[in-house]
Scaffold this motif. Structure first.
Motif: not given
Ligand SMILES: C[S@@+](CC[C@H](N)C(=O)[O-])C[C@H]1O[C@@H](n2cnc3c(N)ncnc32)[C@H](O)[C@@H]1O
Length: 440
Positions: A294-308
């Motif tokens: 989703x972040x890639x499609x929207x071009x939002x590199x400030x989003x960093x997914x993490x498993x927690x």
């Protein structure tokens, strides 16, 4: 109207899967519609049939039960669903002639039951229904009338005055428009409107939420070129309001503690103009891919997914974030319009949710820096998952206070720092959020 049988077959498979395996109809339908290769029109019909039956299931059973010598709960699940599908078309859909609905139900009875008599049974009951259509008895209780189990009617009646309760139940059975938020980091709203109209959709700007559009005639939105270009994401008005209330700004450090599929993270990153950092956590590893996509499609590199796991403390995060969003797992009783089958799930396990919600809120509150904001949100309307969680948290955590906020639309200033959106009052999902500020 000539209708291909495949739409009905997909609807039937979804109804049986929901009842027997506890499948979710929206997810199951999406997969089956893709697998059957239904075109946009048939996909819409399969969805309407499946959702329509679930929205009226108790009412349909009330009528069918009066016409059948065999109790509905003694029938094969497929036969019961075939009857509901046929009855729904006869009683609720003008565009399907009664005889076509019966013929197709009989055909489904032949194909889907091991009992040779099932087709005859379906034929007999549905033909009686057609004959008695204009003089069917009306149920006197709201539960049957609006197909909400009694426990749910009771729960909502504790929250609303009697005259509003019926309006909520009616709204739960309505079909909401598809609501999208424009990714203003990539596109301007007028250009997005034009591009979506060129793809054949009916587009209306939301009456009071900027950069929000209501769509009709979308077909499969993921196939839209405008979607693939990342110009928008799908999110209800209420969910975006929650993020607006938290007021994420350019350059901030934001943690979204229960992030998938990503709506709040996307809204925050867009509000921040793609400047700063949004760490988007979810407990399920497979959802990390969903968030990244989703972040890639929207071009939002400030989003960093993490498993927690939001219940477990990560030392590195302590006192670190300007804003922490806790959009916790909940009973989802505010989104019955979009997930009509939610009402039939076993309510037993729901009683364990407040414990999980409280544990997540308490743990992630420690990640907020002094002076920072903690946003608590759910898509449910039960007090025990909403106001009660916030009250318990505030009793224990003297370092936080509720903070007033202003959001667009009919809400204006929310002086007590909490807001509940209601489908029947606001035309939004049922949604709750609270804005808390950590003392300096
Ligand atoms: C209500 S949804 C979040 C919706 C999301 N914030 C959005 O706006 O798209 C709740 C999410 O919490 C995740 N979740 C459940 N338990 C969790 C936990 N203990 N820690 C972190 N995430 C959890 C679920 O996998 C689910 O994706």
């Amino acid at each position: 109207m000539a209708v291909r049988n495949t739409a009905r077959d997909v609807a039937l498979r979804a109804l049986v899967a929901c009842e027997r395996q506890g499948a979710w109809s929206d997810g199951f339908l999406k997969k089956e519609i893709g697998g059957a290769g239904l075109d946009g029109r048939d996909a819409a019909l399969a969805t309407r049939l499946c959702f329509g039956v679930q929205q009226n299931r108790m009412l349909l059973d009330f009528w069918l039960g009066n016409l059948s010598k065999i109790p509905l709960d003694k029938m094969e699940p497929a036969v019961r669903s075939i009857l509901r599908l046929g009855a729904y078309q006869i009683l609720f859909l003008d565009r399907v002639p009664d005889h076509a609905a019966v013929n197709q139900a009989v055909e489904q009875g032949r194909k889907n039951s091991r009992n040779l008599r099932s087709a005859g049974l379906v034929n007999g009951i549905l033909r009686s229904l057609i004959r008695q259509k204009s003089e069917l008895p009306q149920p006197t209780d709201l539960s049957t009338q609006y197909s909400h189990p009694q426990w749910l009617v009771d729960a909502f009646s504790r929250r609303l005055p009697a005259e509003e309760l019926e309006a909520l139940l009616r709204a739960d059975n309505s079909e909401p428009p598809t609501c999208i938020q424009i990714n203003t980091c990539k596109a301007e709203t007028p250009a997005a409107i034009e591009a979506l109209q060129q793809e054949g959709m009916t587009v209306s700007p939301h009456p009071w939420l900027p950069d929000c559009l209501l769509l009709q005639g979308t077909g499969n939105l993921e196939q839209s070129a405008v979607f693939q270009r990342g110009w928008f994401y799908v999110q209800d008005v209420a969910a975006r309001l929650a993020v607006l209330a938290a007021d994420p700004r350019s350059g901030m450090e934001v943690l979204d503690a229960c992030a998938a599929p990503g709506g709040k993270s996307f809204a925050a990153a867009i509000a921040m103009g793609n400047q700063g950092r949004v760490i988007s956590c979810d407990i399920h590893p497979h959802k990390q891919i969903l968030l990244q996509r989703g972040a890639d499609r929207l071009g939002l590199p400030i989003i960093r997914p993490e498993v927690l796991d939001g219940k477990v403390c990560k030392e590195d995060f302590l006192n670190s974030f300007d804003l922490v969003i806790a959009d916790v797992p909940c009973s989802g009783l505010g989104i019955i319009r979009k997930k009509p089958d939610i009402r039939y799930k076993d309510p037993g396990p729901l009683s364990g949710l407040p414990r999980v919600q409280g544990a997540i809120l308490e743990n992630v509150s420690r990640y907020v820096r002094p002076g920072g904001v903690l946003l608590y949100a759910t898509c449910t309307l039960l007090e025990r998952e909403n106001e009660a969680i916030v009250a318990t948290f505030l009793e224990k955590q003297k370092g936080f206070t509720l903070e007033q906020f202003q959001v667009p639309g009919p809400f204006g200033l929310c002086a007590d720092g909490m807001l509940t959106c209601w489908p029947h009052r606001h035309g939004t999902d049922g949604f709750f959020f609270a804005k808390l500020r950590r003392r300096v």
